[in-house]
Design an enzyme around this catalytic site. Structure first.
Site, short mmCIF file in Angstrom:
data_model
loop_
_atom_site.label_atom_id
_atom_site.label_comp_id
_atom_site.label_asym_id
_atom_site.label_seq_id
_atom_site.Cartn_x
_atom_site.Cartn_y
_atom_site.Cartn_z
N ASP A 81 70.47 -13.24 -112.41
CA ASP A 81 69.44 -14.28 -112.54
C ASP A 81 70.13 -15.62 -112.83
OD1 ASP A 81 67.27 -15.85 -113.37
OD2 ASP A 81 66.23 -14.09 -114.19
N ASN A 121 60.45 -18.86 -114.59
CA ASN A 121 61.36 -18.54 -113.48
C ASN A 121 61.76 -19.75 -112.65
OD1 ASN A 121 61.81 -15.67 -113.70
ND2 ASN A 121 59.61 -15.49 -113.36
N TYR A 178 52.69 -24.01 -109.65
CA TYR A 178 53.88 -23.94 -108.79
C TYR A 178 54.44 -25.34 -108.55
CZ TYR A 178 56.67 -23.66 -104.55
OH TYR A 178 57.68 -23.79 -103.64
N ILE A 227 40.50 -16.73 -91.63
CA ILE A 227 40.66 -18.18 -91.74
C ILE A 227 40.01 -18.61 -93.05
CG2 ILE A 227 40.03 -20.41 -90.72
CD1 ILE A 227 40.08 -19.08 -87.99
N PHE A 228 40.85 -19.17 -93.93
CA PHE A 228 40.36 -19.58 -95.25
C PHE A 228 39.67 -20.95 -95.17
CE2 PHE A 228 44.07 -17.02 -97.25
CZ PHE A 228 43.33 -15.84 -97.17
N ARG A 232 48.55 -28.34 -91.67
CA ARG A 232 49.85 -28.30 -92.34
C ARG A 232 50.93 -28.73 -91.36
NH1 ARG A 232 46.86 -27.96 -95.79
NH2 ARG A 232 46.67 -26.50 -97.52
N ARG A 263 40.33 -21.05 -99.75
CA ARG A 263 41.23 -20.53 -100.79
C ARG A 263 41.40 -21.63 -101.83
NH1 ARG A 263 47.26 -18.81 -98.91
NH2 ARG A 263 47.47 -21.06 -98.75
#
Ligand code: UFG
Length: 347
Positions: free
Chosen positions: A58, A99, A150, A221-222, A235, A295
């Site tokens: 790690d 992390n 994130y 498809i979200f 995107r 989403r």
């Protein structure tokens, strides 16, 4: 020259390791194998005998990393190791700060002590959050206001790196840092050795191709009610080999004391529907789609303005068509419908 690659067994990290080995560098790759693939490391070690050292560890283990850096006299680090699922980060934010942020802090401390000279960090378009429409395509000076843990966990690392870089310059021991903000990475290496294999898979292109190859029934498809031309999210998809090429250029260009940030994308957006259609053309297969709910946390559009790296380093994405990216991912998926662990591709 030996280069340390953290997260070297992951999707993007393994492609970077391969490119560095091809370019004649020796590589030390470190990975926990939590989501990386031992098999990718075996394949690369076999293809480049004696040139790749894999360490199952790690990056948060500061003493170990410092020891590796010192023992091998390493001056260059590519830092890919991270958890990278937006949805998961909302469910388990502390894991992301541990992390991604804390592990990166340990790595930076190891680099600081071992006199590393250049560090290239995998950052993300998720650090921008949900930019105003007037800010799209996104330039590097767009305000960074992440909307999920994130993105926040990565932005914190960008800031640590900027402060580290500035303090080292003031102290007369300059270090160079680049933060590369990835948009949506897709595709696989042309030789067919490496591919994209996430467990669980959440990314659009591999999911659509799984529906094409038959390991998944359909693609959902979200959301089709976004304020975009066809109602689905837009995107900026970039081929993994173009992304890696940008790292190589940046590493070669960094001068002592510099801190740089670049967006890595093609500059063109593609909607979810356009991606699915491109996958149909690339595979020649039927792909069943289903309508689903939005989403949470998905901004309607994230498209890069990659002008800065084009101006500074002459880098431009070579693969700009989604169909070509899908075709490249498809070749690997046909050979490995269930990923690295399906037994295909030789021992
Ligand atoms: N999507 C679907 N159906 C699916 C999966 C995805 O419609 O089954 C849609 C998503 O809603 C989104 C688009 O496809 O609109 C792309 O989704 P991905 O999950 O492939 O990628 P994201 O844009 O959510 O995230 C990616 C990386 C992140 C990174 C981000 C930055 O996974 O690590 O790009 O833009 F932070």
């Amino acid at each position: 020259m030996t280069i340390l690659v953290t997260g070297g067994a992951g999707y993007i990290g393994s492609h970077a390791v391969q490119r560095l080995l091809r370019d004649g560098h020796d590589v030390v790759a470190i990975d926990t194998l939590f989501r990386g693939h031992a098999r990718a490391m075996h394949l690369l070690a076999r293809a480049f005998p004696g040139r790749l050292t894999f360490i199952h560890a790690d990056v948060a283990d500061r003493a170990l990393v410092e020891g590796i850096l010192r023992a091998r006299g390493i001056r260059d680090v590519l830092h890919f190791a991270a958890m990278a699922y937006v949805g998961e980060s909302v469910e388990e934010p502390l894991r992301y700060y541990r992390n991604n942020t804390l592990a990166s802090l340990a790595l930076i401390e190891a680099c600081d002590r071992a006199q590393v000279e250049r560090l290239v960090f995998s950052s993300t378009a998720a650090t921008y959050g949900e930019p105003d429409a007037s800010r799209i395509p996104i330039r590097e000076d767009c305000p960074q206001h992440p909307i999920n843990p994130y993105g926040a966990s990565k932005l914190a690392v960008e800031r640590m790196l900027a402060d580290w870089c500035a303090s080292r310059a003031r102290a007369g021991r300059p270090v160079a840092v680049a933060c590369l903000r990835y948009f949506n990475v897709a595709g696989s290496d042309a030789s067919g050795l490496l591919g994209e294999d996430h467990h669980p898979e959440t990314h659009l292109v591999p999911l659509v191709l799984q529906a094409a190859v038959g390991v998944r029934e359909a693609i959902t498809i979200f959301g089709a009610d976004y304020p975009t031309p066809d109602g689905t999210c837009v995107r900026d998809y970039i081929h993994v080999e173009d992304l890696v090429e940008a790292h190589i250029r940046v590493l070669g260009a960094l001068r002592p004391g510099e801190w740089r940030a670049y967006n890595l994308g093609t500059g063109r957006g593609a909607s979810v529907r356009e991606v699915i259609d491109a996958c149909r053309r690339a595979t020649g297969r039927e792909i069943t789609e289903r309508a689903g709910a939005r989403r949470p946390g998905d901004p309607p559009e994230l498209t890069a303005d990659p002008g800065a790296i084009a101006r500074d380093l002459g880098w431009k994405a070579r693969v700009t068509s989604i169909e070509d990216m899908a075709a490249s991912a498809w070749r690997w998926m046909l050979a490995h419908p269930r990923g690295y662990d399906d037994g295909a591709g030789g021992a």
